[in-house]
Design an enzyme around this catalytic site. Structure first.
Site, PDB file in Angstrom:
ATOM      1  N   SER A  50       9.048 -87.199 -19.741  1.00 48.98           N
ATOM      2  CA  SER A  50       9.669 -88.455 -19.325  1.00 48.98           C
ATOM      3  C   SER A  50      11.174 -88.405 -19.595  1.00 48.98           C
ATOM      4  CB  SER A  50       8.975 -89.628 -20.027  1.00 48.98           C
ATOM      5  OG  SER A  50       9.267 -90.840 -19.373  1.00 48.98           O
ATOM      6  N   ASP A 188       4.253 -90.015 -14.518  1.00 48.48           N
ATOM      7  CA  ASP A 188       4.846 -89.673 -15.809  1.00 48.48           C
ATOM      8  C   ASP A 188       3.965 -88.753 -16.650  1.00 48.48           C
ATOM      9  OD1 ASP A 188       5.942 -89.816 -18.449  1.00 48.48           O
ATOM     10  OD2 ASP A 188       6.817 -91.762 -17.985  1.00 48.48           O
TER      11      ASP A 188
END
Length: 331
Positions: A50, A188
């Protein structure tokens, strides 16, 4: 390549955490200022998820961490526009339905921020150091690690654009739209590896046959705070309850990090160092995955500066390392 206790395989692992990744970037800036060279020159491999994935890519390209900090500061409020969460039931209901059919934030400012760090046309083949970036391939329903070509037989990922990989690992559900890489859609990487320490460990043990006693990992967090629920909140949690104040994400990130920390600590013992700082209760109210306020910026930078400066002596074994892992380049 031959890794031993005195010449270990050394990895840098960078946790996800939204805007709190400013803590990570500032901590690495303090380290770079101390050693006088790009931090990527001290690690065989950098893993990041991320926002940690974006920082990891910057490490792999030797982007000065001071520049990363500046870009995060300049673009933070554009990526995560300042807003006051609704406090009434009606307000919460309106906010929930407003974002029920679309992500909360646009990826346009995030793209611009990333391209301020790394050229929009750069590919993983252009990286100066090895990197591994987790994401979730939602087209195939599988976890995936995007990697530089630090083994000659890996011939797929080096062709992918860094911008696309960065957007894939940062495509947090409900926050940003899914990212497309190589004709597949991605979410993600924090959904399965928000703390990519195990990714680094597996990379060393499985792909390079490094003995456990010859592996060393420096893990950098994002002011990860343990998260608990009050009995006063009740037990009948629905979708709105879990999404309120990012409760679901907070539980996931906190539980993942604590579990991974325990596993790696047990496995590597003194060869594992976790650089992080749990904020006080008052500080925690100013910090959040999507809080890019002036107070958040000041708090994150101050915490990173203090906690990193305090442990520089303990980090010396990491900061003197000369990596052996090499990249195979395509012309």
């Amino acid at each position: 390549m031959h890794w031993t206790k005195t010449q270990p395989f050394q990895a840098l692992s960078l946790t996800g955490g939204g805007y709190r990744g400013l803590f990570t970037a500032k901590a690495l800036q303090v380290i770079e200022d101390h050693i006088g060279v790009p931090i990527g020159q001290r690690f065989d491999l950098t893993c990041g998820t991320s926002i940690g994935g974006i920082v990891a890519l910057a490490v792999a390209f030797e982007v000065p961490m001071g520049k990363v900090v500046t870009v995060f500061e300049d673009f933070g409020s554009e990526i995560f526009p300042l807003h006051k969460p609704p406090t009434t039931k009606a307000g919460k209901a309106i906010d929930f339905w407003r974002h029920a059919k679309k992500p909360r934030y646009s990826t346009t400012p995030l793209k611009e921020a990333i391209t301020q760090l790394i050229d929009k046309d750069a590919t993983l083949n252009d990286a100066k150091h090895s990197v591994a970036i987790p994401a979730v391939n939602v087209t195939q329903g599988t976890p995936q690690i995007f990697k530089t070509r630090h083994k000659p037989e890996w011939t797929r990922d080096w062709k992918f654009k860094v911008l696309d990989v960065a957007l894939a690992t940062a495509a947090a559900p409900t926050f940003f739209e899914l990212a497309e890489v190589g004709g597949n859609l991605y979410a993600d990487g924090g959904l399965f590896a928000n703390a990519p320490d195990l990714v680094a460990l597996h990379e060393a043990e499985h792909f390079f046959n490094v003995p456990t006693e010859a592996i060393r990992i420096l893990s950098v967090g994002t002011t990860t705070k343990s998260y608990s629920v009050s009995f006063g909140s009740g037990k009948q949690f629905g979708i709105a309850d879990w999404m309120e104040d990012q409760r679901l994400f907070s539980v996931t990130i906190s539980a993942q990090q604590q579990f991974i920390d325990q596993l790696i600590q047990h496995k590597l013992q003194e060869r594992y160092f976790r650089l992080d700082h749990e904020p006080s209760q008052e500080q925690a109210t100013d910090l959040g995955l999507d809080v890019a306020s002036e107070t958040a910026r000041k708090t994150l930078k101050a915490l990173a500066e203090k906690v990193t400066s305090d442990v520089l002596n303990q980090l010396e074994p990491f900061l003197m390392h000369q990596p052996q892992l090499k990249l195979f380049k395509e012309s």
